[in-house]
Each structure stands twice: as structure tokens, then as C-alpha cells.
Design a protein around this motif. Structure first.
Motif, PDB file in Angstrom:
ATOM      1  N   ALA A  33       0.819  -1.207   0.000  1.00 37.75           N
ATOM      2  CA  ALA A  33       0.000   0.000   0.000  1.00 37.75           C
ATOM      3  C   ALA A  33       0.862   1.271   0.000  1.00 37.75           C
ATOM      4  CB  ALA A  33      -0.923   0.000   1.214  1.00 37.75           C
ATOM      5  N   VAL A  34       1.969   1.241   0.738  1.00 35.26           N
ATOM      6  CA  VAL A  34       2.865   2.408   0.805  1.00 35.26           C
ATOM      7  C   VAL A  34       3.536   2.627  -0.552  1.00 35.26           C
ATOM      8  CG1 VAL A  34       4.940   3.365   1.891  1.00 35.26           C
ATOM      9  CG2 VAL A  34       3.226   2.215   3.292  1.00 35.26           C
ATOM     10  N   LYS A  35       3.880   1.544  -1.229  1.00 33.67           N
ATOM     11  CA  LYS A  35       4.468   1.660  -2.579  1.00 33.67           C
ATOM     12  C   LYS A  35       3.473   2.314  -3.546  1.00 33.67           C
ATOM     13  CE  LYS A  35       7.772  -2.188  -2.491  1.00 33.67           C
ATOM     14  NZ  LYS A  35       8.083  -3.550  -3.032  1.00 33.67           N
ATOM     15  N   LYS A  36       2.208   1.912  -3.449  1.00 34.09           N
ATOM     16  CA  LYS A  36       1.168   2.493  -4.309  1.00 34.09           C
ATOM     17  C   LYS A  36       0.976   3.973  -3.992  1.00 34.09           C
ATOM     18  CE  LYS A  36      -1.472  -1.760  -5.137  1.00 34.09           C
ATOM     19  NZ  LYS A  36      -2.770  -2.467  -4.909  1.00 34.09           N
ATOM     20  N   LEU A  37       1.055   4.313  -2.704  1.00 36.68           N
ATOM     21  CA  LEU A  37       0.953   5.714  -2.291  1.00 36.68           C
ATOM     22  C   LEU A  37       2.071   6.540  -2.920  1.00 36.68           C
ATOM     23  CD1 LEU A  37       0.004   8.115  -0.520  1.00 36.68           C
ATOM     24  CD2 LEU A  37       1.461   7.184   1.316  1.00 36.68           C
ATOM     25  N   TYR A  38       3.286   6.024  -2.876  1.00 38.29           N
ATOM     26  CA  TYR A  38       4.423   6.761  -3.420  1.00 38.29           C
ATOM     27  C   TYR A  38       4.296   6.919  -4.938  1.00 38.29           C
ATOM     28  CZ  TYR A  38       9.249   8.311  -3.975  1.00 38.29           C
ATOM     29  OH  TYR A  38      10.378   9.035  -4.274  1.00 38.29           O
ATOM     30  N   ALA A  39       3.789   5.882  -5.598  1.00 36.74           N
ATOM     31  CA  ALA A  39       3.562   5.963  -7.049  1.00 36.74           C
ATOM     32  C   ALA A  39       2.518   7.040  -7.371  1.00 36.74           C
ATOM     33  CB  ALA A  39       3.096   4.612  -7.573  1.00 36.74           C
ATOM     34  N   LYS A  40       1.504   7.131  -6.530  1.00 39.21           N
ATOM     35  CA  LYS A  40       0.465   8.150  -6.716  1.00 39.21           C
ATOM     36  C   LYS A  40       1.045   9.546  -6.501  1.00 39.21           C
ATOM     37  CE  LYS A  40      -4.123   9.444  -5.040  1.00 39.21           C
ATOM     38  NZ  LYS A  40      -5.307   9.011  -4.258  1.00 39.21           N
ATOM     39  N   LEU A  41       1.905   9.699  -5.498  1.00 45.52           N
ATOM     40  CA  LEU A  41       2.521  10.994  -5.212  1.00 45.52           C
ATOM     41  C   LEU A  41       3.447  11.434  -6.345  1.00 45.52           C
ATOM     42  CD1 LEU A  41       3.348  10.502  -1.418  1.00 45.52           C
ATOM     43  CD2 LEU A  41       1.568  11.977  -2.392  1.00 45.52           C
ATOM     44  N   LYS A  42       4.090  10.469  -6.987  1.00 43.52           N
ATOM     45  CA  LYS A  42       4.953  10.790  -8.125  1.00 43.52           C
ATOM     46  C   LYS A  42       4.141  11.400  -9.268  1.00 43.52           C
ATOM     47  CE  LYS A  42       8.758   7.445  -7.626  1.00 43.52           C
ATOM     48  NZ  LYS A  42       9.380   6.235  -8.215  1.00 43.52           N
ATOM     49  N   LYS A  43       2.939  10.875  -9.478  1.00 50.61           N
ATOM     50  CA  LYS A  43       2.082  11.400 -10.542  1.00 50.61           C
ATOM     51  C   LYS A  43       1.585  12.814 -10.215  1.00 50.61           C
ATOM     52  CE  LYS A  43       0.388   6.886 -12.094  1.00 50.61           C
ATOM     53  NZ  LYS A  43      -0.805   6.003 -12.226  1.00 50.61           N
ATOM     54  N   ILE A  44       1.326  13.052  -8.935  1.00 54.69           N
ATOM     55  CA  ILE A  44       0.804  14.360  -8.516  1.00 54.69           C
ATOM     56  C   ILE A  44       1.898  15.424  -8.523  1.00 54.69           C
ATOM     57  CG2 ILE A  44      -0.201  15.653  -6.585  1.00 54.69           C
ATOM     58  CD1 ILE A  44      -1.651  13.042  -5.787  1.00 54.69           C
ATOM     59  N   TYR A  45       3.053  15.069  -7.981  1.00 58.97           N
ATOM     60  CA  TYR A  45       4.125  16.052  -7.802  1.00 58.97           C
ATOM     61  C   TYR A  45       5.135  16.077  -8.949  1.00 58.97           C
ATOM     62  CZ  TYR A  45       2.594  17.055  -3.046  1.00 58.97           C
ATOM     63  OH  TYR A  45       1.868  17.461  -1.954  1.00 58.97           O
ATOM     64  N   LYS A  46       5.206  14.973  -9.716  1.00 55.51           N
ATOM     65  CA  LYS A  46       6.113  14.881 -10.866  1.00 55.51           C
ATOM     66  C   LYS A  46       7.559  15.237 -10.478  1.00 55.51           C
ATOM     67  CE  LYS A  46       2.267  15.638 -13.986  1.00 55.51           C
ATOM     68  NZ  LYS A  46       1.621  16.485 -15.007  1.00 55.51           N
ATOM     69  N   LYS A  47       8.128  16.285 -11.078  1.00 55.72           N
ATOM     70  CA  LYS A  47       9.530  16.626 -10.802  1.00 55.72           C
ATOM     71  C   LYS A  47       9.750  17.106  -9.363  1.00 55.72           C
ATOM     72  CE  LYS A  47      10.775  17.847 -15.568  1.00 55.72           C
ATOM     73  NZ  LYS A  47      11.285  18.930 -16.464  1.00 55.72           N
ATOM     74  N   GLU A  48       8.685  17.538  -8.714  1.00 57.25           N
ATOM     75  CA  GLU A  48       8.793  18.041  -7.344  1.00 57.25           C
ATOM     76  C   GLU A  48       8.767  16.927  -6.306  1.00 57.25           C
ATOM     77  OE1 GLU A  48       5.481  20.668  -7.105  1.00 57.25           O
ATOM     78  OE2 GLU A  48       6.565  22.357  -7.972  1.00 57.25           O
ATOM     79  N   VAL A  49       8.684  15.681  -6.770  1.00 60.37           N
ATOM     80  CA  VAL A  49       8.569  14.557  -5.837  1.00 60.37           C
ATOM     81  C   VAL A  49       9.760  14.481  -4.879  1.00 60.37           C
ATOM     82  CG1 VAL A  49       9.693  12.828  -7.310  1.00 60.37           C
ATOM     83  CG2 VAL A  49       7.907  12.126  -5.675  1.00 60.37           C
ATOM     84  N   LYS A  50      10.935  14.959  -5.333  1.00 59.61           N
ATOM     85  CA  LYS A  50      12.131  14.926  -4.482  1.00 59.61           C
ATOM     86  C   LYS A  50      12.046  15.919  -3.321  1.00 59.61           C
ATOM     87  CE  LYS A  50      15.309  13.299  -8.068  1.00 59.61           C
ATOM     88  NZ  LYS A  50      16.541  13.592  -8.848  1.00 59.61           N
TER      89      LYS A  50
END
Length: 332
Positions: A33-50
Motif C-alpha cells: 500500500a505504501v508503494k502504491k501511495l508513493y507511485a500516486k505521489l509521483k504522478k501528482i508532484y512529478k519533478k517536485e517529488v524529491k
């Protein structure tokens, strides 16, 4: 604050608040579930994910999965002190307390973080294993003490012979388990050159044996950034004083707010040190001559022993005796 992810951690679930789009949702407290959350955050934040910062409270074993994931993925975190968070929520006037609200407030609590507190968590497999074993050891010693108390109660009133016999067996088995756990921890320390050296430095103090050395090393590894004042507080040896007007004025006493395990592990170390180490003996006798009660003097020696051990640990040094002065000798 838009890059803050507030996460309220519970045993089976994680309540998440994404500040950027004010989204609230709940996921399972599992790695998948945490992996899926991080994948979702990558889509939302894109380059700002870092630039993401996960904000959550340390909840013992329940938050370990999240902390380890953040360490593996180099995600910055602000792991906020629960008391600090509680005070912050009260200051905001939050009247409703539930997991969803807590997640939202956590995302805002980033304003409390000092720059040094926002960082990628560290995860050392050996440290975590030592922590788990020592937690098991503390549980076992507590269990042994409870069994002994029950046995004494039965023996005092000449109770049921079968119960007494079984209790004696249980106590013996529990004490043997304690020895096996300590031996396992000792083997882990000996296999790690850094921890082995730190352990040898700590046990160079007269009176600090295997259990005392392991207890102190465990304490320092568990709280790597604590200073000497904080370390004494974590053991419950910090002095406290209560005063309110003229009606309430207590004498100084130790807080006992820290784990009793460390005080118990060091008691015999202190008894040995004040008998055979000239530095601690001199310090103890000086306190006694100044009118301190025996228990007060022993507590003061324990506090000094922890501070000296912490200095040895931090400075990679061994304890040396020179006259009546407590010193450390830095090793090359």
C-alpha cells in the motif's frame, strides 16, 4: 507547505493528507500500500517529488515500515515528537480528534521543524535488530519479576505446592531466556567492528559489565542525536522540582520519566564502581560527606556514569583514571 504529506499512523492503517490538492484518504499499513501511495505521489508532484516531506509521529513498531520505506527511497521526513504535536493541535484550536484530522494537522506541523529535523531517516539493520532484541529482553525481565512476585506471595502463605513448583520452573526458563537474548545481542555487537569498539569503550569504565555495557550502547544507538542532558532525561535521572506559590514546594527528585530498564541495568554497575573505582568512590564519598542520602548519592553516581559513558561513545575514547579526575582518552 504544499510538499508536505501528513500521515497518521495506526496499527493497520495510514491516514494520508496531501496538502497540494487537499486530498484525504486511508490506506493499509503494508509495504504494498505504501508503494502504491508513493507511485500516486509521483504522478501528482512529478519533478517536485524529491521535495516531498512525510510528517508523522513515531508510533513504535507501527511506524517502522514507513520509516524504513522512506530510508530506502530517500524520502525526507519530519518525525514529530507526539507531545509537541499534541500541543500544536491544541494551539490551533482543534477540537475534533480523529485520524483524518490528525493527518491534516500533521501536514501543517512542518512549521515546527528545525532544518536539521527534516531529513531522510537512517536504517541500520544491526541497530534495528539490537533494538528488537533489547525490547524482547525488557519484556522477559519484566515477566521474570512478575513470576517472582507471584511465587513469593504463594510461598509466604504456604500456597499450592503444584503452583509453586510450576512457577519455579517458569522463573528458571525465563532467566535462561534472558541469558540467551543477551548472548545474541553480544554476538551482534562483536560482529560489527564499530559497535564492538563502542562497547569496549563503554565497558572500560570500572563496574560496567556485559549487561550494563549493552544497555548503554542500546541507549546511545537508539537516540544517536541526544546530548548529555537529553540522555539523562531518557533514563529518568534528570532532577525535577515542583513549586507553586507557597503551598507547594517539593524537594528535588529524579523524574523517573525514562525507561526503568536502564536504571535497573546500571544499579550493580554503580555499586561496583563506588567500591573499586577511585574516581567514582571519591565522588560518592564527597556527596555523602555533604549530607546526601545514600540513594541520592548512588543516583548522582549513576548519572555521572551515563554522562561519562556517553562521552566515551561520542569521542571514541576509553576511560582512564588519573587521580580523582574523571577523564577520557581519545583513541587513534
Amino acid at each position: 507547505m504544499l510538499n508536505c504529506i501528513g500521515i497518521d499512523v495506526s496499527k493497520s492503517t495510514l491516514n494520508v493528507h496531501i496538502a497540494k490538492n487537499s486530498q484525504d484518504f486511508k490506506i493499509d499499513n503494508t509495504l504494498t500500500a505504501v508503494k502504491k501511495l508513493y507511485a500516486k505521489l509521483k504522478k501528482i508532484y512529478k519533478k517536485e517529488v524529491k521535495e516531498l516531506v512525510f510528517v508523522f509521529e513515531p508510533t513504535g513498531s507501527y511506524s517502522e515500515l514507513l520509516r524504513k520505506f522512506c530510508a530506502d527511497k530517500s524520502i525526507q521526513c519530519f518525525i514529530i515528537n507526539p507531545k509537541q504535536f499534541s500541543n500544536y493541535a491544541k494551539a490551533l484550536g482543534v477540537e475534533v480528534k480523529n485520524d483524518e484530522v490528525d493527518a491534516r494537522v500533521l501536514s501543517q506541523a512542518i512549521v515546527l521543524a528545525k532544518p536539521s529535523q527534516i531529513k531522510v531517516p537512517t536504517y541500520d539493520k544491526d541497530v534495528e535488530q539490537i533494538k528488537e532484541l533489547m525490547s524482547f529482553y525488557k519484556f522477559t525481565t519484566k515477566q521474570t519479576a512478575q513470576l517472582k512476585g507471584h511465587l513469593e506471595s504463594l510461598v509466604a502463605k504456604a500456597g499450592d505446592k503444584f503452583s509453586i513448583k510450576e512457577l519455579k520452573k517458569s522463573i528458571k526458563a525465563s532467566k535462561e531466556r534472558e541469558k540467551r537474548i543477551i548472548e545474541q545481542v553480544h554476538q551482534l555487537i562483536q560482529a560489527n567492528p564499530t559497535y564492538k569498539k563502542s562497547y569496549e569503550n563503554i565497558t572500560s569504565i570500572m563496574g560496567v559489565g556485559q549487561i550494563g555495557g549493552i544497555a548503554l550502547l542500546h541507549l546511545f544507538l537508539k537516540y544517536p542525536e541526544a546530548n548529555q542532558r537529553q540522555i539523562t532525561s531518557l533514563t529518568g535521572l534528570n532532577p525535577v522540582y515542583r513549586q507553586s506559590g507557597s503551598s507547594l514546594q517539593s524537594s528535588y527528585r529524579i523524574s523517573k520519566s525514562g525507561a526503568v530498564f536502564y536504571r535497573g541495568a546500571l544499579f550493580m554497575c554503580v555499586m561496583t564502581a563506588v567500591r573499586y573505582d577511585e574516581n567514582f568512590k571519591s565522588f560518592y564519598n564527597r556527596l555523602k560527606d555533604n549530607g546526601k542520602h545514600t540513594t541520592q548519592a548512588q543516583i548522582a553516581v549513576m548519572r555521572k556514569m551515563i554522562i561519562v559513558a556517553h562521552s566515551l561513545y561520542k569521542n571514541d575514547a576509553k576511560y582512564v583514571k588519573k587521580g580523582d579526575i574523571l577523564e577520557v582518552e581519545t583513541m587513534d
